[in-house]
Design a protein around this motif. Structure first.
Motif, PDB file in Angstrom:
ATOM      1  N   VAL A   1      68.668 130.360  65.469  1.00 17.74           N
ATOM      2  CA  VAL A   1      68.238 130.279  64.078  1.00 17.74           C
ATOM      3  C   VAL A   1      66.789 129.810  64.064  1.00 17.74           C
ATOM      4  O   VAL A   1      66.446 128.794  64.674  1.00 17.74           O
ATOM      5  CB  VAL A   1      69.114 129.310  63.262  1.00 17.74           C
ATOM      6  CG1 VAL A   1      68.532 129.090  61.869  1.00 17.74           C
ATOM      7  CG2 VAL A   1      70.542 129.848  63.155  1.00 17.74           C
ATOM      8  N   ILE A   2      65.929 130.577  63.387  1.00 16.40           N
ATOM      9  CA  ILE A   2      64.517 130.202  63.266  1.00 16.40           C
ATOM     10  C   ILE A   2      64.379 129.216  62.108  1.00 16.40           C
ATOM     11  O   ILE A   2      64.887 129.453  61.014  1.00 16.40           O
ATOM     12  CB  ILE A   2      63.636 131.437  63.036  1.00 16.40           C
ATOM     13  CG1 ILE A   2      63.776 132.401  64.223  1.00 16.40           C
ATOM     14  CG2 ILE A   2      62.176 131.031  62.854  1.00 16.40           C
ATOM     15  CD1 ILE A   2      63.066 133.724  64.038  1.00 16.40           C
ATOM     16  N   VAL A   3      63.695 128.106  62.363  1.00 17.55           N
ATOM     17  CA  VAL A   3      63.630 127.027  61.376  1.00 17.55           C
ATOM     18  C   VAL A   3      62.196 126.538  61.219  1.00 17.55           C
ATOM     19  O   VAL A   3      61.436 126.468  62.185  1.00 17.55           O
ATOM     20  CB  VAL A   3      64.571 125.863  61.789  1.00 17.55           C
ATOM     21  CG1 VAL A   3      64.210 125.329  63.152  1.00 17.55           C
ATOM     22  CG2 VAL A   3      64.568 124.741  60.759  1.00 17.55           C
ATOM     23  N   SER A   4      61.802 126.220  59.993  1.00 22.13           N
ATOM     24  CA  SER A   4      60.496 125.607  59.741  1.00 22.13           C
ATOM     25  C   SER A   4      60.371 124.329  60.555  1.00 22.13           C
ATOM     26  O   SER A   4      61.294 123.509  60.577  1.00 22.13           O
ATOM     27  CB  SER A   4      60.338 125.264  58.260  1.00 22.13           C
ATOM     28  OG  SER A   4      60.472 126.394  57.438  1.00 22.13           O
ATOM     29  N   ASP A   5      59.208 124.138  61.178  1.00 24.66           N
ATOM     30  CA  ASP A   5      59.074 123.021  62.108  1.00 24.66           C
ATOM     31  C   ASP A   5      58.642 121.715  61.452  1.00 24.66           C
ATOM     32  O   ASP A   5      58.657 120.672  62.100  1.00 24.66           O
ATOM     33  CB  ASP A   5      58.084 123.382  63.222  1.00 24.66           C
ATOM     34  CG  ASP A   5      58.189 122.444  64.410  1.00 24.66           C
ATOM     35  OD1 ASP A   5      59.323 122.092  64.776  1.00 24.66           O
ATOM     36  OD2 ASP A   5      57.145 122.048  64.954  1.00 24.66           O
ATOM     37  N   PHE A   6      58.259 121.747  60.187  1.00 22.68           N
ATOM     38  CA  PHE A   6      57.810 120.530  59.516  1.00 22.68           C
ATOM     39  C   PHE A   6      58.864 120.128  58.492  1.00 22.68           C
ATOM     40  O   PHE A   6      58.908 120.657  57.382  1.00 22.68           O
ATOM     41  CB  PHE A   6      56.452 120.767  58.853  1.00 22.68           C
ATOM     42  CG  PHE A   6      55.756 119.514  58.374  1.00 22.68           C
ATOM     43  CD1 PHE A   6      55.509 118.460  59.234  1.00 22.68           C
ATOM     44  CD2 PHE A   6      55.326 119.415  57.063  1.00 22.68           C
ATOM     45  CE1 PHE A   6      54.856 117.314  58.798  1.00 22.68           C
ATOM     46  CE2 PHE A   6      54.661 118.280  56.613  1.00 22.68           C
ATOM     47  CZ  PHE A   6      54.431 117.228  57.478  1.00 22.68           C
ATOM     48  N   SER A   7      59.748 119.198  58.877  1.00 26.66           N
ATOM     49  CA  SER A   7      60.879 118.854  58.036  1.00 26.66           C
ATOM     50  C   SER A   7      61.515 117.567  58.536  1.00 26.66           C
ATOM     51  O   SER A   7      61.179 117.075  59.617  1.00 26.66           O
ATOM     52  CB  SER A   7      61.923 119.986  58.052  1.00 26.66           C
ATOM     53  OG  SER A   7      63.018 119.692  57.199  1.00 26.66           O
ATOM     54  N   PHE A   8      62.464 117.045  57.797  1.00 24.66           N
ATOM     55  CA  PHE A   8      63.264 115.929  58.281  1.00 24.66           C
ATOM     56  C   PHE A   8      64.243 116.454  59.333  1.00 24.66           C
ATOM     57  O   PHE A   8      64.741 117.578  59.201  1.00 24.66           O
ATOM     58  CB  PHE A   8      64.022 115.274  57.121  1.00 24.66           C
ATOM     59  CG  PHE A   8      64.658 113.969  57.491  1.00 24.66           C
ATOM     60  CD1 PHE A   8      63.877 112.834  57.623  1.00 24.66           C
ATOM     61  CD2 PHE A   8      66.015 113.883  57.728  1.00 24.66           C
ATOM     62  CE1 PHE A   8      64.449 111.617  57.983  1.00 24.66           C
ATOM     63  CE2 PHE A   8      66.596 112.675  58.090  1.00 24.66           C
ATOM     64  CZ  PHE A   8      65.813 111.539  58.221  1.00 24.66           C
TER      65      PHE A   8
ATOM     66  N   THR B   1      54.116 106.224  53.409  1.00 20.87           N
ATOM     67  CA  THR B   1      54.720 106.668  54.663  1.00 20.87           C
ATOM     68  C   THR B   1      54.052 107.961  55.105  1.00 20.87           C
ATOM     69  O   THR B   1      53.174 108.490  54.417  1.00 20.87           O
ATOM     70  CB  THR B   1      56.250 106.849  54.507  1.00 20.87           C
ATOM     71  OG1 THR B   1      56.827 107.091  55.788  1.00 20.87           O
ATOM     72  CG2 THR B   1      56.580 108.008  53.573  1.00 20.87           C
ATOM     73  N   LEU B   2      54.487 108.469  56.247  1.00 22.03           N
ATOM     74  CA  LEU B   2      54.010 109.775  56.701  1.00 22.03           C
ATOM     75  C   LEU B   2      54.577 110.877  55.814  1.00 22.03           C
ATOM     76  O   LEU B   2      55.494 110.635  55.012  1.00 22.03           O
ATOM     77  CB  LEU B   2      54.399 110.019  58.160  1.00 22.03           C
ATOM     78  CG  LEU B   2      55.830 110.447  58.505  1.00 22.03           C
ATOM     79  CD1 LEU B   2      55.925 110.818  59.975  1.00 22.03           C
ATOM     80  CD2 LEU B   2      56.881 109.420  58.156  1.00 22.03           C
ATOM     81  N   GLY B   3      54.051 112.114  55.968  1.00 19.69           N
ATOM     82  CA  GLY B   3      54.581 113.230  55.190  1.00 19.69           C
ATOM     83  C   GLY B   3      56.020 113.518  55.581  1.00 19.69           C
ATOM     84  O   GLY B   3      56.959 113.202  54.868  1.00 19.69           O
ATOM     85  N   THR B   4      56.205 114.127  56.744  1.00 21.45           N
ATOM     86  CA  THR B   4      57.524 114.248  57.362  1.00 21.45           C
ATOM     87  C   THR B   4      57.292 114.557  58.840  1.00 21.45           C
ATOM     88  O   THR B   4      56.209 114.287  59.358  1.00 21.45           O
ATOM     89  CB  THR B   4      58.422 115.279  56.641  1.00 21.45           C
ATOM     90  OG1 THR B   4      59.762 115.146  57.124  1.00 21.45           O
ATOM     91  CG2 THR B   4      57.932 116.703  56.825  1.00 21.45           C
ATOM     92  N   TYR B   5      58.292 115.139  59.526  1.00 23.35           N
ATOM     93  CA  TYR B   5      58.280 115.169  60.988  1.00 23.35           C
ATOM     94  C   TYR B   5      58.068 116.572  61.561  1.00 23.35           C
ATOM     95  O   TYR B   5      58.473 117.574  60.963  1.00 23.35           O
ATOM     96  CB  TYR B   5      59.601 114.602  61.512  1.00 23.35           C
ATOM     97  CG  TYR B   5      59.809 113.171  61.111  1.00 23.35           C
ATOM     98  CD1 TYR B   5      59.329 112.123  61.893  1.00 23.35           C
ATOM     99  CD2 TYR B   5      60.458 112.869  59.915  1.00 23.35           C
ATOM    100  CE1 TYR B   5      59.507 110.810  61.507  1.00 23.35           C
ATOM    101  CE2 TYR B   5      60.640 111.552  59.523  1.00 23.35           C
ATOM    102  CZ  TYR B   5      60.166 110.525  60.317  1.00 23.35           C
ATOM    103  OH  TYR B   5      60.323 109.218  59.925  1.00 23.35           O
ATOM    104  N   CYS B   6      57.456 116.588  62.727  1.00 22.49           N
ATOM    105  CA  CYS B   6      57.402 117.800  63.545  1.00 22.49           C
ATOM    106  C   CYS B   6      58.700 117.846  64.344  1.00 22.49           C
ATOM    107  O   CYS B   6      58.905 117.041  65.258  1.00 22.49           O
ATOM    108  CB  CYS B   6      56.193 117.741  64.473  1.00 22.49           C
ATOM    109  SG  CYS B   6      56.179 119.011  65.751  1.00 22.49           S
ATOM    110  N   LEU B   7      59.593 118.756  63.983  1.00 24.29           N
ATOM    111  CA  LEU B   7      60.916 118.794  64.620  1.00 24.29           C
ATOM    112  C   LEU B   7      60.820 119.067  66.114  1.00 24.29           C
ATOM    113  O   LEU B   7      61.535 118.461  66.918  1.00 24.29           O
ATOM    114  CB  LEU B   7      61.791 119.854  63.945  1.00 24.29           C
ATOM    115  CG  LEU B   7      62.027 119.673  62.449  1.00 24.29           C
ATOM    116  CD1 LEU B   7      62.950 120.767  61.918  1.00 24.29           C
ATOM    117  CD2 LEU B   7      62.612 118.301  62.143  1.00 24.29           C
ATOM    118  N   SER B   8      59.933 119.973  66.499  1.00 25.02           N
ATOM    119  CA  SER B   8      59.800 120.308  67.918  1.00 25.02           C
ATOM    120  C   SER B   8      59.164 119.170  68.705  1.00 25.02           C
ATOM    121  O   SER B   8      59.218 119.161  69.944  1.00 25.02           O
ATOM    122  CB  SER B   8      58.973 121.589  68.094  1.00 25.02           C
ATOM    123  OG  SER B   8      57.646 121.396  67.635  1.00 25.02           O
TER     124      SER B   8
END
Length: 361
Positions: free
Chosen positions: A74-81, A307-314
């Motif tokens: 599954v392809i997923v956006s990398d900038f997320s919680f 706080t920070l924006g959110t996370y780089c999942l990779s």
């Protein structure tokens, strides 16, 4: 302390309905859940809506609805919680991380097309921090390649592109009603969709796998208890009625922030034309010559939560050790974004002047 977020709900708004629920003894699967989901359907202009305990459980059950297996990708956006990719890991599905745009923070269409393979069984588009910019282009690509699209619209209630609400673009859409969201039920979430073929699946899966037949329940599949209680549904109903007004107010606050901070070198999250942004989070990319983490500490010392924006999942320790492929734009945004308080009555001038003092100290 100026808090990062304040819920748009008071006890006085829900007291009467809470009393009715307690008097009735009907704490779950009652009229308030039905009303909340009907109101959500009407607001998003979508045919079906099912309440869940969170956006995480909503995403998980969507993957099951699409019958995605452990051999699939599954392809997923990398900038997320991390919840966005955690649901894939939980089912043994490989997440393929697609890098994001440095201005909108959303999945890049060219990255999506580059990473599609014969193992790709779905795409999860994340409306980063509530921003739906680019979802219509991602929808076009998914339709062209005949790949199901799941919207992680956890942050995007009320946002829209081209007049279509977030949640109504994908085959399936997921929302969060966590305390940091514009519409909160304490905890909670929802799955929405238009295709009738999913209706029976969610009716059964979200009810322990049961159907009611000849005066009793028959468990024809395994399922889950992801139910939202009646009390929480009341909170959702009240906020949904005023959501558009809340979004209008937050956009006005956003414009004031931009007026103060853009001249100082802060870059706001950009939105496309024909987009209504709910401003779930007021996020800026900080100037290159400052430490974002030091700024967060300085703001806290001066009574401002950020706080920070959110996370780089990779880029998480788990994903990095397993897949070795960190997406550079998402990693830059994790390291360089700042979320500031945004709600009615927040002192934007004080926050901005505090930031200016940090830059000149």
């Amino acid at each position: 302390m100026i808090k990062l977020i304040q819920p748009y709900i008071s006890f006085d708004e829900v007291k009467k309905d809470f009393e009715e629920i307690f008097d009735s003894g009907w704490l779950t699967k009652g009229k308030y859940i039905q009303q909340f989901m009907q109101d959500l359907q009407h607001y998003i202009n979508i045919k079906y809506a099912y309440a869940t305990t969170s956006a995480t459980t909503a995403l998980s059950v969507c993957l099951k609805a699409l019958n995605i297996q452990s051999c699939d990708e599954v392809i997923v956006s990398d900038f997320s919680f991390p919840a966005t990719s955690n649901v894939l890991e939980d089912l043994g599905i490989k997440p393929v991380f697609a890098d994001v745009c440095l201005s909108s923070f959303n999945m890049l269409p060219e990255e999506l097309e580059r990473k599609i393979s014969n193992k790709t069984k779905a795409v999860i588009f994340v409306h980063a921090l509530g921003n739906p910019s680019g979802i219509s282009r991602i929808q076009e690509i998914c339709k062209y390649y005949k790949i199901p699209l799941i919207e992680d619209a956890a942050c995007a209630i009320g946002s829209s592109e081209l007049g279509i609400k977030a949640g109504a673009f994908g085959d399936l859409g997921c929302f969060s009603f966590h305390p940091r969201k514009l519409l909160t039920t304490g905890e909670g979430g929802a799955v929405v969709f238009n295709n009738q073929c999913f209706e029976q699946f969610f009716e059964i899966k979200l009810n322990h796998g049961a159907v009611y037949h000849q005066g009793k329940f028959d468990f024809i599949d395994f399922g889950y208890n992801y139910r939202l209680p009646e009390l929480q549904a009341v909170m959702g109903i009240k906020q949904l009625k005023k959501l558009d007004k809340i979004i209008q107010e937050r956009n006005q606050i956003r414009e004031v922030y931009i007026q103060y901070l853009k001249p100082l070198g802060f870059q706001e999250q950009e939105i496309n034309q024909n987009v209504i942004f709910n401003v779930q989070s007021m996020v800026f990319v900080v100037p290159k010559n400052i430490s974002r983490n030091d700024l967060i500490t300085y703001l806290y010392e001066n009574g401002i939560e950020s706080t920070l924006g959110t996370y780089c999942l990779s880029g998480t320790s788990f994903s990095k050790s397993k897949y070795k492929d960190v997406q550079k734009n998402a990693k830059f945004l994790e390291d360089s974004t700042l979320t500031l308080p945004c709600y009615q009555g927040v002192d934007v001038e004080y926050i901005s002047q505090t930031i200016k003092r940090f830059l000149t100290k």
